[in-house]
Design an enzyme around this catalytic site. Structure first.
Site, short mmCIF file in Angstrom:
data_model
loop_
_atom_site.label_atom_id
_atom_site.label_comp_id
_atom_site.label_asym_id
_atom_site.label_seq_id
_atom_site.Cartn_x
_atom_site.Cartn_y
_atom_site.Cartn_z
N PHE A 155 11.59 28.75 -10.23
CA PHE A 155 13.05 28.54 -10.15
C PHE A 155 13.39 27.72 -8.91
O PHE A 155 14.20 28.09 -8.07
CB PHE A 155 13.77 29.89 -10.15
CG PHE A 155 15.14 29.84 -10.79
CD1 PHE A 155 15.33 29.28 -12.04
CD2 PHE A 155 16.25 30.38 -10.14
CE1 PHE A 155 16.59 29.25 -12.64
CE2 PHE A 155 17.51 30.35 -10.73
CZ PHE A 155 17.68 29.78 -11.98
N GLY A 156 12.72 26.55 -8.82
CA GLY A 156 13.02 25.60 -7.75
C GLY A 156 14.14 24.67 -8.18
O GLY A 156 14.87 24.95 -9.15
N ARG A 157 14.22 23.55 -7.46
CA ARG A 157 15.34 22.61 -7.68
C ARG A 157 15.51 22.17 -9.14
O ARG A 157 16.61 22.17 -9.68
CB ARG A 157 15.11 21.33 -6.85
CG ARG A 157 15.58 21.42 -5.43
CD ARG A 157 15.35 20.08 -4.74
NE ARG A 157 13.93 19.84 -4.59
CZ ARG A 157 13.29 19.82 -3.43
NH1 ARG A 157 13.95 19.97 -2.31
NH2 ARG A 157 11.99 19.61 -3.38
N ILE A 158 14.37 21.77 -9.77
CA ILE A 158 14.48 21.21 -11.13
C ILE A 158 14.85 22.31 -12.12
O ILE A 158 15.67 22.11 -13.03
CB ILE A 158 13.18 20.48 -11.52
CG1 ILE A 158 12.96 19.26 -10.60
CG2 ILE A 158 13.22 20.03 -12.99
CD1 ILE A 158 11.60 18.57 -10.76
N THR A 239 8.03 20.33 -18.59
CA THR A 239 8.23 19.09 -17.83
C THR A 239 7.49 19.18 -16.49
O THR A 239 7.73 18.36 -15.61
CB THR A 239 9.72 18.84 -17.55
OG1 THR A 239 10.24 20.02 -16.91
CG2 THR A 239 10.50 18.54 -18.80
N ARG A 241 3.58 20.32 -15.33
CA ARG A 241 2.28 19.66 -15.37
C ARG A 241 1.52 20.20 -16.57
O ARG A 241 1.60 21.39 -16.90
CB ARG A 241 1.48 19.92 -14.09
CG ARG A 241 1.92 19.08 -12.89
CD ARG A 241 1.63 17.60 -13.09
NE ARG A 241 2.00 16.76 -11.95
CZ ARG A 241 3.11 16.01 -11.86
NH1 ARG A 241 3.99 16.03 -12.85
NH2 ARG A 241 3.34 15.27 -10.81
N GLU A 270 -3.63 12.96 -18.74
CA GLU A 270 -2.84 11.79 -19.17
C GLU A 270 -3.58 10.49 -18.90
O GLU A 270 -4.28 10.41 -17.89
CB GLU A 270 -1.49 11.80 -18.42
CG GLU A 270 -0.66 13.02 -18.78
CD GLU A 270 0.61 13.12 -17.95
OE1 GLU A 270 0.95 12.16 -17.24
OE2 GLU A 270 1.27 14.17 -18.03
N HIS A 288 5.54 11.47 -20.47
CA HIS A 288 5.83 11.70 -19.04
C HIS A 288 7.02 10.85 -18.56
O HIS A 288 6.87 9.99 -17.70
CB HIS A 288 4.58 11.41 -18.19
CG HIS A 288 4.59 12.15 -16.87
ND1 HIS A 288 3.46 12.62 -16.24
CD2 HIS A 288 5.61 12.50 -16.05
CE1 HIS A 288 3.78 13.23 -15.10
NE2 HIS A 288 5.09 13.16 -14.97
N GLY A 290 9.90 12.22 -17.34
CA GLY A 290 10.80 13.05 -16.52
C GLY A 290 11.69 12.28 -15.57
O GLY A 290 12.90 12.48 -15.53
#
Ligand code: DGY
Length: 322
Positions: A155-158, A239, A241, A270, A288, A290
């Site tokens: 539950f970080g920024r993104i 979104t 890794r 990837e 990828h 994002g």
């Protein structure tokens, strides 16, 4: 004084390449072909600063290629492609570009969530193949979002930016799993429920969205057991890794119907995409994307540039990692 020698491993927005070239002795990658590990290792002896991206594996073997590079200024927020311990052992600083790609990545998480929930990829493929027989009440029925639980793993920024979109924009309920409870103001704003156990979150979320960093600590975190713990008929969105998910187990769950769908933007090796996903109609697969909007890619470049400039001046690095 001689200018710093800077190697940029992939094409960057033209405006940033120009600003770098004005200040430094820069080598740009005109072809935009990924560099080999051997070429990256050679570069360690020839440049002062290396500016890689997620597509460059900067492992211990590359880092031991030479002693000249003293800053690795990554273009991107994630840095699991860089061996931080090996860099530290050689006195190499590493920086990233946090903050500036939060909104773009949250937008892609919502894109995947909506596409998976409303079967958008499936519908587009059907239409382009000339298979659409017309409107009917039972055609490509998906899931509503309103009132459904979005479970964020990390539950970080993104994650918070994604939760804001889901809650305020689509009326979803928010639950999250993380190492600690979030800022009470954020919890109040989103009416977010903290789940100290991952399995609790997985058992209650209608949509699980992954927002943990890659690397050894989170490798295969969403394995067969975690997928089995997910609510029947739920969706997985990634979104973060690719290495966080066991894709064979995911494909089995998508085939059996245990999961209704998945939306993925990232993969373990990837640009290879796990073969087991390619034939599945209920998997939305993006390459990828994002951070891929023009404003964000310039902002990422400006952020990387600020780190190189600070290094050149001997000033404190704005975004050190490790
Ligand atoms: C990031 O910034 O980490 C994106 O995934 C691209 O590297």
């Amino acid at each position: 004084m001689a200018k710093l020698r800077v190697l940029v491993t992939r094409r960057w927005p033209a405006e940033i390449e120009r600003q770098l070239a004005e200040q430094f002795d820069v080598t740009l990658n005109e072809s935009d072909e990924p560099m080999t590990e051997a070429a990256l290792a050679v570069a360690m002896a020839e440049y002062d600063v290396l500016c890689p991206t997620v597509s460059d594996k900067i492992d211990a073997a590359v880092i031991s290629g030479g002693d000249r590079v003293k800053l690795i200024a990554n273009y991107g927020v994630g840095f699991d492609h860089i061996d931080l311990a090996a860099a530290k052992a050689r006195g190499i600083a590493v920086t990233n570009t946090p903050g500036v790609l939060t909104d773009a990545t949250a937008d892609i998480a919502m894109t995947l969530l909506l596409m998976a929930a409303r079967r958008a990829g499936e519908g587009e493929r059907e239409l382009r193949a000339g298979q659409w027989s017309g409107w009917r009440p039972t055609h490509l029925i998906g899931s509503a979002l309103k009132g459904k639980v979005l479970g964020c793993v990390g539950f970080g920024r993104i994650a918070i930016a994604t939760a804001r979109r889901a809650h305020h924009g689509f009326g979803m309920k928010i639950a999250y799993y993380g190492r600690r409870e979030c800022d009470p103001a954020v919890a109040d704003e989103l009416d977010a429920e903290f789940c100290p156990e991952l399995s609790d979150l997985l058992g209650k979320a209608d949509f699980v969205s992954l927002h943990v960093p890659g690397g050894a600590e989170t490798a295969n975190m969403i394995d067969a057991d975690a997928i089995a713990a997910m609510k029947p008929g739920s969706y997985l969105i990634n979104t973060a890794r690719g290495g966080v998910v066991d894709h064979e187990a995911l494909a089995d769950a998508l085939k059996s119907g245990h999961l209704a769908g998945a939306g993925l933007d990232v993969y373990p090796a990837e640009p290879a995409v796990p073969e087991c996903l390619l034939g599945l109609e209920n998997a939305v697969l993006l390459p990828h994307l994002g951070s891929a909007n023009a404003e964000t890619r310039v902002a990422m470049g400006m952020c990387a540039l600020a780190n190189v400039e600070a290094f050149a001046k001997g000033a404190e690095l704005p975004n050190p990692v490790g």
